[in-house]
Scaffold this motif. Structure first.
Motif, PDB file in Angstrom:
ATOM      1  N   ALA A 175      -8.682  -0.826  -1.306  1.00  0.00           N
ATOM      2  CA  ALA A 175      -9.257  -1.828  -2.207  1.00  0.00           C
ATOM      3  C   ALA A 175      -8.925  -1.519  -3.663  1.00  0.00           C
ATOM      4  O   ALA A 175      -8.706  -2.435  -4.461  1.00  0.00           O
ATOM      5  CB  ALA A 175     -10.772  -1.905  -2.013  1.00  0.00           C
ATOM      6  N   THR A 176      -8.865  -0.227  -4.027  1.00  0.00           N
ATOM      7  CA  THR A 176      -8.661   0.147  -5.425  1.00  0.00           C
ATOM      8  C   THR A 176      -7.327   0.852  -5.676  1.00  0.00           C
ATOM      9  O   THR A 176      -6.918   0.989  -6.823  1.00  0.00           O
ATOM     10  CB  THR A 176      -9.784   1.087  -5.892  1.00  0.00           C
ATOM     11  OG1 THR A 176      -9.692   2.320  -5.163  1.00  0.00           O
ATOM     12  CG2 THR A 176     -11.155   0.457  -5.698  1.00  0.00           C
ATOM     13  N   PRO A 219     -13.070  -3.627   6.331  1.00  0.00           N
ATOM     14  CA  PRO A 219     -12.616  -3.946   4.972  1.00  0.00           C
ATOM     15  C   PRO A 219     -12.954  -2.880   3.933  1.00  0.00           C
ATOM     16  O   PRO A 219     -12.287  -2.788   2.909  1.00  0.00           O
ATOM     17  CB  PRO A 219     -13.332  -5.268   4.662  1.00  0.00           C
ATOM     18  CG  PRO A 219     -14.513  -5.293   5.573  1.00  0.00           C
ATOM     19  CD  PRO A 219     -14.108  -4.541   6.807  1.00  0.00           C
ATOM     20  N   ASP A 220     -13.988  -2.080   4.159  1.00  0.00           N
ATOM     21  CA  ASP A 220     -14.388  -1.062   3.177  1.00  0.00           C
ATOM     22  C   ASP A 220     -13.892   0.337   3.543  1.00  0.00           C
ATOM     23  O   ASP A 220     -14.210   1.304   2.849  1.00  0.00           O
ATOM     24  CB  ASP A 220     -15.915  -1.026   3.042  1.00  0.00           C
ATOM     25  CG  ASP A 220     -16.468  -2.350   2.546  1.00  0.00           C
ATOM     26  OD1 ASP A 220     -15.775  -3.009   1.743  1.00  0.00           O
ATOM     27  OD2 ASP A 220     -17.571  -2.740   2.965  1.00  0.00           O
ATOM     28  N   ARG A 269     -11.610   3.641   4.089  1.00  0.00           N
ATOM     29  CA  ARG A 269     -10.505   4.336   3.428  1.00  0.00           C
ATOM     30  C   ARG A 269      -9.553   4.843   4.503  1.00  0.00           C
ATOM     31  O   ARG A 269      -9.910   4.930   5.669  1.00  0.00           O
ATOM     32  CB  ARG A 269     -11.050   5.466   2.563  1.00  0.00           C
ATOM     33  CG  ARG A 269     -11.803   4.900   1.354  1.00  0.00           C
ATOM     34  CD  ARG A 269     -12.296   5.942   0.439  1.00  0.00           C
ATOM     35  NE  ARG A 269     -13.421   6.641   1.054  1.00  0.00           N
ATOM     36  CZ  ARG A 269     -13.997   7.707   0.536  1.00  0.00           C
ATOM     37  NH1 ARG A 269     -13.576   8.204  -0.600  1.00  0.00           N
ATOM     38  NH2 ARG A 269     -14.997   8.288   1.141  1.00  0.00           N
ATOM     39  N   ASP A 273      -7.947   4.608  -0.872  1.00  0.00           N
ATOM     40  CA  ASP A 273      -8.814   3.431  -0.855  1.00  0.00           C
ATOM     41  C   ASP A 273      -7.936   2.202  -1.046  1.00  0.00           C
ATOM     42  O   ASP A 273      -7.435   1.955  -2.142  1.00  0.00           O
ATOM     43  CB  ASP A 273      -9.842   3.529  -1.982  1.00  0.00           C
ATOM     44  CG  ASP A 273     -10.874   2.411  -1.925  1.00  0.00           C
ATOM     45  OD1 ASP A 273     -10.584   1.354  -1.315  1.00  0.00           O
ATOM     46  OD2 ASP A 273     -11.959   2.582  -2.506  1.00  0.00           O
ATOM     47  N   HIS A 325       0.836  -1.210   0.000  1.00  0.00           N
ATOM     48  CA  HIS A 325       0.000   0.000   0.000  1.00  0.00           C
ATOM     49  C   HIS A 325       0.870   1.258   0.000  1.00  0.00           C
ATOM     50  O   HIS A 325       0.564   2.227  -0.693  1.00  0.00           O
ATOM     51  CB  HIS A 325      -0.951   0.008   1.196  1.00  0.00           C
ATOM     52  CG  HIS A 325      -2.090  -0.947   1.044  1.00  0.00           C
ATOM     53  ND1 HIS A 325      -2.990  -0.872   0.012  1.00  0.00           N
ATOM     54  CD2 HIS A 325      -2.467  -2.000   1.806  1.00  0.00           C
ATOM     55  CE1 HIS A 325      -3.890  -1.836   0.133  1.00  0.00           C
ATOM     56  NE2 HIS A 325      -3.578  -2.535   1.208  1.00  0.00           N
TER      57      HIS A 325
END
Length: 199
Positions: free
Chosen positions: A112-113, A88-89, A91, A110, A67
């Motif tokens: 995840a993205t 998990p979601d 930011r 984020d 990351h």
């Protein structure tokens, strides 16, 4: 966080057999551990920061390393501090500082993205008036870290601020000596240093 058995604060784990195992220490062997960001759910250390002549942040886990590389690809020279979000979601809040910019910029990351989004900051509310426009970073003096050895062999750290467009070999020199260990200069923006370099 401990300095037991070493000269500088580091992140360590105390094992069941009462042995300290270093988890993270300044690779430059120059600075105490300044800050640790933990995963708020698992309490696993994610990022360790050191701030002396060079601001450093290191990923403690492989996930954090990945990351951090994604964030660094967008903010390559920034002095970063990361607040890890919960769940998990979630930011993450990324604090971005520079030697040529007063204050910090905030970004949402984020995980995840890999998306990074700048957050606007309205200083006028804090100051109850419209703030003066920021000077361009190109008008600020570069802050360059240096180290030299004192007569007793101790490493002494400092910074040189070079004004843009000025021949360093012909510029006057102002030495601004600070106290320590808590009253010290760090790699981020300093108003007095920029003011003196500008003059």
């Amino acid at each position: 966080r401990t300095d037991v058995g070493a000269n500088l604060d580091r992140l360590a784990r105390l094992d069941a057999d009462d042995r300290l195992q270093t988890v993270e220490a300044d690779p430059r062997n120059e600075a105490d551990l300044d800050d640790v960001a933990f995963d708020p759910t698992s309490r696993t250390p994610m990022f360790a920061r050191y701030r002396s002549t060079v601001a450093q942040i290191h990923g403690v886990t492989q996930e954090a390393v990945e990351h951090l590389a994604a964030i660094r690809s967008r903010l390559p020279d920034a002095d970063l501090r990361i607040e890890v979000g919960r769940g998990p979601d979630a930011r993450w809040l990324v604090h971005d500082r520079a030697t040529t910019r007063k204050g910090e910029r905030l970004q949402l990351y984020d995980p995840a993205t890999g998306a990074l989004q700048a957050l606007p900051i309205d200083d006028s509310v804090a100051y109850r008036e419209k703030p003066a426009p920021a000077l361009p970073e190109s008008a600020m003096a570069r802050k360059i870290a240096f180290t030299y050895r004192a007569t007793d062999g101790m490493a002494i750290h400092g910074f040189v601020l070079l004004p843009p467009g000025v021949d360093a070999s012909r510029a006057p020199l102002v030495v601004h000596v600070h106290g320590g260990p808590f009253s010290l200069f760090r790699p981020e923006f300093t108003g007095i240093g920029q003011f003196l370099a500008n003059r």
